[in-house]
Design an enzyme around this catalytic site. Structure first.
Site, PDB file in Angstrom:
ATOM      1  N   SER A  91       0.627  -0.459   6.844  1.00 15.39           N
ATOM      2  CA  SER A  91       0.137  -1.580   6.036  1.00 15.39           C
ATOM      3  C   SER A  91       1.228  -2.637   6.064  1.00 15.39           C
ATOM      4  O   SER A  91       2.412  -2.306   6.248  1.00 15.39           O
ATOM      5  CB  SER A  91      -0.071  -1.126   4.586  1.00 15.39           C
ATOM      6  OG  SER A  91      -0.255  -2.247   3.739  1.00 15.39           O
ATOM      7  N   TYR A 146       2.137   3.084  -3.479  1.00 10.46           N
ATOM      8  CA  TYR A 146       1.625   2.649  -2.171  1.00 10.46           C
ATOM      9  C   TYR A 146       2.780   2.089  -1.335  1.00 10.46           C
ATOM     10  O   TYR A 146       2.949   2.454  -0.175  1.00 10.46           O
ATOM     11  CB  TYR A 146       0.526   1.594  -2.373  1.00 10.46           C
ATOM     12  CG  TYR A 146      -0.266   1.281  -1.120  1.00 10.46           C
ATOM     13  CD1 TYR A 146      -1.211   2.172  -0.632  1.00 10.46           C
ATOM     14  CD2 TYR A 146      -0.074   0.086  -0.432  1.00 10.46           C
ATOM     15  CE1 TYR A 146      -1.951   1.880   0.518  1.00 10.46           C
ATOM     16  CE2 TYR A 146      -0.800  -0.216   0.711  1.00 10.46           C
ATOM     17  CZ  TYR A 146      -1.742   0.681   1.189  1.00 10.46           C
ATOM     18  OH  TYR A 146      -2.472   0.392   2.330  1.00 10.46           O
TER      19      TYR A 146
HETATM   20  N1  LIG Z   1      -8.255  -2.182   3.552  1.00  6.01           N
HETATM   21  C1  LIG Z   1      -7.080  -2.814   3.536  1.00  6.01           C
HETATM   22  O1  LIG Z   1      -6.960  -3.946   3.047  1.00  6.01           O
HETATM   23  C2  LIG Z   1      -5.863  -2.118   4.136  1.00  6.01           C
HETATM   24  C3  LIG Z   1      -4.718  -2.904   4.365  1.00  6.01           C
HETATM   25  C4  LIG Z   1      -3.604  -2.300   4.908  1.00  6.01           C
HETATM   26  C5  LIG Z   1      -3.629  -0.954   5.259  1.00  6.01           C
HETATM   27  N2  LIG Z   1      -4.743  -0.222   5.025  1.00  6.01           N
HETATM   28  C6  LIG Z   1      -4.708   1.206   5.398  1.00  6.01           C
HETATM   29  O2  LIG Z   1      -5.762   1.473   6.301  1.00  6.01           O
HETATM   30  C7  LIG Z   1      -6.075   2.860   6.261  1.00  6.01           C
HETATM   31  C8  LIG Z   1      -7.584   3.015   6.187  1.00  6.01           C
HETATM   32  O3  LIG Z   1      -8.043   2.487   4.959  1.00  6.01           O
HETATM   33  P1  LIG Z   1      -9.412   1.673   4.805  1.00  6.01           P
HETATM   34  O4  LIG Z   1      -9.075   0.321   4.357  1.00  6.01           O
HETATM   35  O5  LIG Z   1     -10.241   1.849   6.016  1.00  6.01           O
HETATM   36  O6  LIG Z   1     -10.018   2.412   3.537  1.00  6.01           O
HETATM   37  P2  LIG Z   1     -11.310   3.317   3.327  1.00  6.01           P
HETATM   38  O7  LIG Z   1     -11.196   3.774   1.917  1.00  6.01           O
HETATM   39  O8  LIG Z   1     -12.514   2.599   3.796  1.00  6.01           O
HETATM   40  O9  LIG Z   1     -11.069   4.532   4.322  1.00  6.01           O
HETATM   41  C9  LIG Z   1     -10.107   5.518   4.083  1.00  6.01           C
HETATM   42  C10 LIG Z   1     -10.644   6.837   4.610  1.00  6.01           C
HETATM   43  O10 LIG Z   1      -9.643   7.849   4.429  1.00  6.01           O
HETATM   44  C11 LIG Z   1     -10.299   9.018   3.971  1.00  6.01           C
HETATM   45  N3  LIG Z   1      -9.360   9.884   3.248  1.00  6.01           N
HETATM   46  C12 LIG Z   1      -8.782   9.673   2.024  1.00  6.01           C
HETATM   47  N4  LIG Z   1      -8.023  10.728   1.698  1.00  6.01           N
HETATM   48  C13 LIG Z   1      -8.104  11.608   2.731  1.00  6.01           C
HETATM   49  C14 LIG Z   1      -7.544  12.878   2.978  1.00  6.01           C
HETATM   50  N5  LIG Z   1      -6.738  13.491   2.091  1.00  6.01           N
HETATM   51  N6  LIG Z   1      -7.832  13.500   4.146  1.00  6.01           N
HETATM   52  C15 LIG Z   1      -8.662  12.917   5.039  1.00  6.01           C
HETATM   53  N7  LIG Z   1      -9.235  11.726   4.860  1.00  6.01           N
HETATM   54  C16 LIG Z   1      -8.957  11.074   3.718  1.00  6.01           C
HETATM   55  C17 LIG Z   1     -11.422   8.504   3.067  1.00  6.01           C
HETATM   56  O11 LIG Z   1     -12.428   9.495   2.871  1.00  6.01           O
HETATM   57  C18 LIG Z   1     -11.900   7.302   3.870  1.00  6.01           C
HETATM   58  O12 LIG Z   1     -12.904   7.649   4.784  1.00  6.01           O
HETATM   59  C19 LIG Z   1      -5.320   3.422   5.052  1.00  6.01           C
HETATM   60  O13 LIG Z   1      -4.168   4.107   5.504  1.00  6.01           O
HETATM   61  C20 LIG Z   1      -4.924   2.178   4.273  1.00  6.01           C
HETATM   62  O14 LIG Z   1      -3.788   2.381   3.481  1.00  6.01           O
HETATM   63  C21 LIG Z   1      -5.871  -0.773   4.475  1.00  6.01           C
END
Ligand SMILES: NC(=O)c1ccc[n+]([C@@H]2O[C@H](COP(=O)([O-])OP(=O)(O)OC[C@H]3O[C@@H](n4cnc5c(N)ncnc54)[C@H](O)[C@@H]3O)[C@@H](O)[C@H]2O)c1
Length: 262
Positions: A136, A149
């Site tokens: 991130s 986080y």
């Molecule tokens: N959305 C944003 O703005 C953003 C920005 C920077 C980084 N990220 C990072 O991107 C990655 C994906 O997030 P996203 O935005 O797609 O969110 P999201 O919530 O849509 O997807 C996250 C997925 O991870 C799964 N998950 C959670 N805990 C888990 C576990 N213990 N084991 C297996 N799966 C698990 C959830 O079921 C979900 O399908 C994350 O690491 C998040 O920190 C997101």
């Protein structure tokens, strides 16, 4: 690395960025895409859509990550690309309970360590393999609303750097994906805890997946779907105190009831 004929595993593949990566890798001609997620139904849906394999997995448990790697390897012979993408977010600071600190560190950091333990031996034996870590912009900068986080993502970035330094000459590629706002299920939480400013410039997960494929092709360590993050990082590096003062002003705007001023 080109995706054609490769075997890719994506954790957190049921939703958001992970689902977009699975779809994109399949469209790029990957030989197999393994969709791993705690959300077993969602993983099954994505796998059915792209002709992949769903493996319900809790990435915070080492035994489940090993099971995932074993299932993918025995089904497809090897893993070319392992994407540690699953993540969670929670608000708060030092007051967050130990069990919640442990939970977020388990998912956002330890999962990357378990994945490396599980996949590196075979990759090193072949002299080839790729680890993509979804981190991130908060791993390079901060998340003003969430110490857990920020800390877990800084740790994950440190681990990705270390892996690349240690194993790069042995044929192991590492990329750290560091987006800012992406419109996924997690996004409303970021707007609340880090500020509405994230809305402007927020990307769709599909746009992030396009940038990832380009970054993988170039074998870039840092993949930045929001190019402005590179500029913020430069500002932080060139004058750390000034950057912290600027972040305090931003924090005041987002959270006027700053506990540091109470
Ligand atoms: N959305 C944003 O703005 C953003 C920005 C920077 C980084 N990220 C990072 O991107 C990655 C994906 O997030 P996203 O935005 O797609 O969110 P999201 O919530 O849509 O997807 C996250 C997925 O991870 C799964 N998950 C959670 N805990 C888990 C576990 N213990 N084991 C297996 N799966 C698990 C959830 O079921 C979900 O399908 C994350 O690491 C998040 O920190 C997101």
């Amino acid at each position: 690395m080109e995706l054609k004929n490769k075997v890719a595993v994506v954790t957190g593949g049921a939703n958001g960025i992970g689902r977009a990566l699975c779809r994109k890798f399949a469209a790029e001609g990957a030989r197999a895409v393994v969709v791993a997620d705690l959300d077993a139904d969602g993983a099954g849906r994505v796998a059915a859509e792209i002709g992949g394999l769903a493996v319900p997995t809790d990435v915070s448990l080492e035994s489940e990550v090993f099971h995932l790697v074993e299932k993918a390897s025995s089904a497809f012979g090897q893993i070319d690309l392992f994407c540690s993408n699953a993540g969670i977010v929670m608000d708060g600071g030092a007051e967050v309970s130990d069990s919640n600190w442990q939970r977020i560190i388990g998912i956002n950091l330890m999962a990357h360590i378990y994945a490396a333990r599980a996949v590196l031996p075979a990759m090193l034996a072949r002299g080839a393999g790729y680890l993509l870590q979804t981190i991130s912009a908060a791993g390079l900068l901060t998340s003003i609303g969430s110490a857990p986080y920020s800390v877990s993502k800084h740790g994950a970035l440190a681990f990705a750097e270390w892996l690349s330094i240690t194993y790069g000459d042995a044929g192991i590629k590492v990329s750290a994906l560091c987006p800012q706002g992406v419109r996924t299920n997690m996004f409303p939480k970021f707007l609340e805890s880090d500020g509405e400013f994230l809305r402007e410039g927020a990307l769709e997960p599909e746009q992030v997946a396009d940038v990832v494929v380009t970054g993988l092709a170039k074998e870039q360590f840092l993949i930045l779907p929001h190019p402005q993050v590179a500029e913020y990082l430069q500002r932080k590096a060139s004058d750390y105190d000034r950057w912290i003062r600027g972040m305090r002003r931003l924090r005041d705007k987002v959270h006027p009831r700053n506990p540091g001023k109470a």
